[in-house]
Motif scaffolding. Structure first.
Motif, PDB file in Angstrom:
ATOM      1  N   THR A 140       0.811  -1.215   0.000  1.00 17.69           N
ATOM      2  CA  THR A 140       0.000   0.000   0.000  1.00 17.69           C
ATOM      3  C   THR A 140       0.848   1.271   0.000  1.00 17.69           C
ATOM      4  O   THR A 140       0.453   2.282  -0.581  1.00 17.69           O
ATOM      5  CB  THR A 140      -0.946   0.016   1.219  1.00 17.69           C
ATOM      6  N   VAL A 141       2.017   1.214   0.654  1.00 19.82           N
ATOM      7  CA  VAL A 141       2.864   2.401   0.738  1.00 19.82           C
ATOM      8  C   VAL A 141       3.772   2.534  -0.480  1.00 19.82           C
ATOM      9  O   VAL A 141       3.951   3.632  -1.027  1.00 19.82           O
ATOM     10  CB  VAL A 141       3.703   2.369   2.032  1.00 19.82           C
ATOM     11  N   LEU A 142       4.338   1.408  -0.923  1.00 18.82           N
ATOM     12  CA  LEU A 142       5.332   1.445  -1.998  1.00 18.82           C
ATOM     13  C   LEU A 142       4.809   0.911  -3.328  1.00 18.82           C
ATOM     14  O   LEU A 142       5.527   0.991  -4.333  1.00 18.82           O
ATOM     15  CB  LEU A 142       6.570   0.630  -1.586  1.00 18.82           C
ATOM     16  N   GLY A 143       3.604   0.375  -3.346  1.00 14.41           N
ATOM     17  CA  GLY A 143       3.078  -0.217  -4.575  1.00 14.41           C
ATOM     18  C   GLY A 143       2.570   0.814  -5.557  1.00 14.41           C
ATOM     19  O   GLY A 143       1.442   0.717  -6.053  1.00 14.41           O
ATOM     20  N   LYS A 144       3.376   1.791  -5.852  1.00 20.06           N
ATOM     21  CA  LYS A 144       3.038   2.880  -6.762  1.00 20.06           C
ATOM     22  C   LYS A 144       4.118   2.980  -7.842  1.00 20.06           C
ATOM     23  O   LYS A 144       5.235   2.482  -7.669  1.00 20.06           O
ATOM     24  CB  LYS A 144       2.917   4.198  -5.987  1.00 20.06           C
ATOM     25  N   PRO A 145       3.797   3.604  -8.980  1.00 18.12           N
ATOM     26  CA  PRO A 145       4.719   3.585 -10.126  1.00 18.12           C
ATOM     27  C   PRO A 145       6.111   4.136  -9.844  1.00 18.12           C
ATOM     28  O   PRO A 145       7.111   3.535 -10.253  1.00 18.12           O
ATOM     29  CB  PRO A 145       3.987   4.441 -11.167  1.00 18.12           C
ATOM     30  N   VAL A 146       6.221   5.277  -9.153  1.00 21.23           N
ATOM     31  CA  VAL A 146       7.545   5.880  -8.946  1.00 21.23           C
ATOM     32  C   VAL A 146       8.433   4.990  -8.075  1.00 21.23           C
ATOM     33  O   VAL A 146       9.586   4.701  -8.457  1.00 21.23           O
ATOM     34  CB  VAL A 146       7.411   7.296  -8.356  1.00 21.23           C
ATOM     35  N   PRO A 147       7.978   4.516  -6.893  1.00 20.82           N
ATOM     36  CA  PRO A 147       8.824   3.606  -6.120  1.00 20.82           C
ATOM     37  C   PRO A 147       9.168   2.331  -6.894  1.00 20.82           C
ATOM     38  O   PRO A 147      10.296   1.832  -6.805  1.00 20.82           O
ATOM     39  CB  PRO A 147       7.980   3.291  -4.879  1.00 20.82           C
ATOM     40  N   ALA A 148       8.201   1.814  -7.660  1.00 20.61           N
ATOM     41  CA  ALA A 148       8.462   0.600  -8.430  1.00 20.61           C
ATOM     42  C   ALA A 148       9.571   0.821  -9.452  1.00 20.61           C
ATOM     43  O   ALA A 148      10.443  -0.043  -9.642  1.00 20.61           O
ATOM     44  CB  ALA A 148       7.181   0.130  -9.122  1.00 20.61           C
ATOM     45  N   ALA A 149       9.556   1.961 -10.123  1.00 24.39           N
ATOM     46  CA  ALA A 149      10.597   2.258 -11.104  1.00 24.39           C
ATOM     47  C   ALA A 149      11.959   2.404 -10.432  1.00 24.39           C
ATOM     48  O   ALA A 149      12.976   1.908 -10.942  1.00 24.39           O
ATOM     49  CB  ALA A 149      10.242   3.539 -11.863  1.00 24.39           C
ATOM     50  N   ILE A 150      11.981   3.059  -9.281  1.00 25.81           N
ATOM     51  CA  ILE A 150      13.250   3.242  -8.558  1.00 25.81           C
ATOM     52  C   ILE A 150      13.808   1.892  -8.110  1.00 25.81           C
ATOM     53  O   ILE A 150      15.004   1.611  -8.274  1.00 25.81           O
ATOM     54  CB  ILE A 150      13.043   4.176  -7.352  1.00 25.81           C
ATOM     55  N   PHE A 151      12.954   1.048  -7.556  1.00 25.70           N
ATOM     56  CA  PHE A 151      13.413  -0.261  -7.103  1.00 25.70           C
ATOM     57  C   PHE A 151      13.815  -1.158  -8.277  1.00 25.70           C
ATOM     58  O   PHE A 151      14.676  -2.027  -8.136  1.00 25.70           O
ATOM     59  CB  PHE A 151      12.334  -0.935  -6.268  1.00 25.70           C
ATOM     60  N   LEU A 152      13.190  -0.960  -9.429  1.00 26.45           N
ATOM     61  CA  LEU A 152      13.585  -1.737 -10.604  1.00 26.45           C
ATOM     62  C   LEU A 152      15.007  -1.376 -11.028  1.00 26.45           C
ATOM     63  O   LEU A 152      15.804  -2.256 -11.389  1.00 26.45           O
ATOM     64  CB  LEU A 152      12.600  -1.485 -11.749  1.00 26.45           C
ATOM     65  N   VAL A 153      15.332  -0.082 -10.973  1.00 25.34           N
ATOM     66  CA  VAL A 153      16.712   0.340 -11.251  1.00 25.34           C
ATOM     67  C   VAL A 153      17.661  -0.276 -10.222  1.00 25.34           C
ATOM     68  O   VAL A 153      18.738  -0.793 -10.569  1.00 25.34           O
ATOM     69  CB  VAL A 153      16.829   1.876 -11.227  1.00 25.34           C
ATOM     70  N   LEU A 154      17.259  -0.243  -8.954  1.00 20.43           N
ATOM     71  CA  LEU A 154      18.083  -0.826  -7.897  1.00 20.43           C
ATOM     72  C   LEU A 154      18.267  -2.323  -8.115  1.00 20.43           C
ATOM     73  O   LEU A 154      19.366  -2.864  -7.904  1.00 20.43           O
ATOM     74  CB  LEU A 154      17.432  -0.571  -6.532  1.00 20.43           C
ATOM     75  N   LEU A 184      10.460   5.549 -14.962  1.00 18.74           N
ATOM     76  CA  LEU A 184      10.489   6.700 -14.038  1.00 18.74           C
ATOM     77  C   LEU A 184      10.260   7.996 -14.814  1.00 18.74           C
ATOM     78  O   LEU A 184       9.531   8.887 -14.364  1.00 18.74           O
ATOM     79  CB  LEU A 184      11.809   6.738 -13.299  1.00 18.74           C
ATOM     80  N   ALA A 185      10.878   8.089 -15.985  1.00 13.24           N
ATOM     81  CA  ALA A 185      10.707   9.291 -16.788  1.00 13.24           C
ATOM     82  C   ALA A 185       9.265   9.449 -17.277  1.00 13.24           C
ATOM     83  O   ALA A 185       8.765  10.572 -17.388  1.00 13.24           O
ATOM     84  CB  ALA A 185      11.659   9.246 -17.994  1.00 13.24           C
ATOM     85  N   LEU A 186       8.593   8.335 -17.527  1.00 17.19           N
ATOM     86  CA  LEU A 186       7.236   8.385 -18.061  1.00 17.19           C
ATOM     87  C   LEU A 186       6.178   8.646 -16.994  1.00 17.19           C
ATOM     88  O   LEU A 186       5.141   9.249 -17.284  1.00 17.19           O
ATOM     89  CB  LEU A 186       6.909   7.087 -18.799  1.00 17.19           C
ATOM     90  N   VAL A 187       6.432   8.174 -15.769  1.00 17.28           N
ATOM     91  CA  VAL A 187       5.373   8.256 -14.742  1.00 17.28           C
ATOM     92  C   VAL A 187       5.657   9.297 -13.664  1.00 17.28           C
ATOM     93  O   VAL A 187       4.767   9.609 -12.878  1.00 17.28           O
ATOM     94  CB  VAL A 187       5.150   6.890 -14.078  1.00 17.28           C
ATOM     95  N   ALA A 188       6.890   9.797 -13.582  1.00 13.91           N
ATOM     96  CA  ALA A 188       7.234  10.700 -12.488  1.00 13.91           C
ATOM     97  C   ALA A 188       6.407  11.981 -12.579  1.00 13.91           C
ATOM     98  O   ALA A 188       6.228  12.552 -13.652  1.00 13.91           O
ATOM     99  CB  ALA A 188       8.729  11.041 -12.550  1.00 13.91           C
TER     100      ALA A 188
END
Length: 311
Positions: free
Chosen positions: A123-137, A307-311
């Motif tokens: 619920t806290v992190l299941g959003k596009p921006v955190p998902a994109a950041i964690f995908l890079v990580l 991240l560029a598309l959804v930020a």
């Protein structure tokens, strides 16, 4: 919300592939709808506490776990037999007995953490921006892990781990069965402590964008496993975790969240089963000669673009 059949088939196929490829199924399940936008973004949200999409994902997880069980069916018969014989004799001496208990112990940390924190993370992190950041990580973890493994392999004592060279691909039939038995004997020499540490890496996969198979493989490589054995152990560890996560939430399918989408759940689950089976079949051969580097590069690129598309 009304989940459509095209959405169900596409997301089901995506889940089947990305759950086993080291690229994070949850990260893709969050990013794809956000990038497509419109109805997809409304229908396919995992962060909403009462979203029917969550009930839909339950069916996909069960289908993915069933695909793993079917692919490794002979191995699970041996491993399960080893577990019951160990309970009966109160010993863990044979490779099958040791491997069975290694899998049990290695899944306890992620099981407990998932029960306690999965809802909060989603619920806290299941959003596009955190998902994109964690995908890079996730991509960086794969790339750095491979670099560290190569550096360790260059040292004279680095090859003393639990697994030797994987050798050429085994043909079908009894030779393939013997190859799997030999792989499990190598895995059984890991020891319970190392196996538990490798299994604990799955906790990171609760973060959207971090791949369960990817971090588990990196942990296995760090403990001296070959790519082939690390991938095999990753798939064996993932099977009970994915299956349990789905089975525990099956009641959601028959409650208000699953109302009106049973047909879509079935269609998506069939797509997930077929794609997961083909994915594990491909990956077990791929890692005989190749590394995680292409997947790491893909995750970094996909995460940055997302991240560029959804930020």
């Amino acid at each position: 919300m009304s989940l459509t059949y095209p959405e169900a088939l596409i997301v089901g196929a995506l889940q089947g592939v990305t759950e086993l490829f080291p690229v994070s199924s949850l990260g893709h399940s969050i990013l794809l709808p956000a990038v497509v936008g419109g109805r997809w973004a409304r229908d396919l949200s995992v962060s909403a506490p009462e979203s029917p999409y969550l009930a839909f994902l339950v069916g996909l997880h069960v289908a993915t776990a069933l695909a793993l069980l079917v692919f490794f069916r002979r191995d699970w018969v041996r491993i399960t037999g080893g577990l019951f014989s160990s309970i009966r004799t109160r010993r863990a001496e044979t490779p099958d007995q040791r491997l069975a208990w290694m899998i049990v112990l290695a899944t306890i940390p992620v099981g407990l953490t998932g029960l306690l924190l999965e809802h909060t993370f989603r619920t806290v992190l299941g959003k596009p921006v955190p998902a994109a950041i964690f995908l890079v990580l996730n991509g960086l973890i794969l790339l750095v892990g491979e670099r560290v493994r190569r550096a360790a392999a260059a040292e004279p004592s680095a090859a003393a781990g639990a697994a030797g060279p994987a050798g050429p691909a085994a043909p079908a039939g009894s030779v393939a069965v013997l190859a799997r038995v030999d792989a499990d004997r190598r895995l059984a020499r890991l020891g319970f402590g190392r196996a538990t540490l490798i299994g604990s890496a799955q906790i990171l996969a609760l973060l959207p964008g971090i791949s369960r198979s990817g971090v588990t493989m990196i942990a296995g490589l760090g403990r001296g496993l070959s790519h082939t054995d690390a991938a095999r152990f990753s798939f064996l560890l993932a099977t009970p975790v994915i299956l349990a996560a789905g089975v525990l939430k099956i009641p959601d399918l028959f409650g208000p969240l699953g109302a009106g989408i049973h047909g879509q759940v079935l269609a998506g689950s069939l797509a997930a089963f077929v794609c997961a089976y083909l994915a594990v079949r491909f990956l077990t051969r791929y890692f005989e000669t190749r590394t995680l580097v292409p997947f790491g590069l893909y995750c970094v690129a996909a995460g940055l673009i997302g991240l560029a598309l959804v930020a």
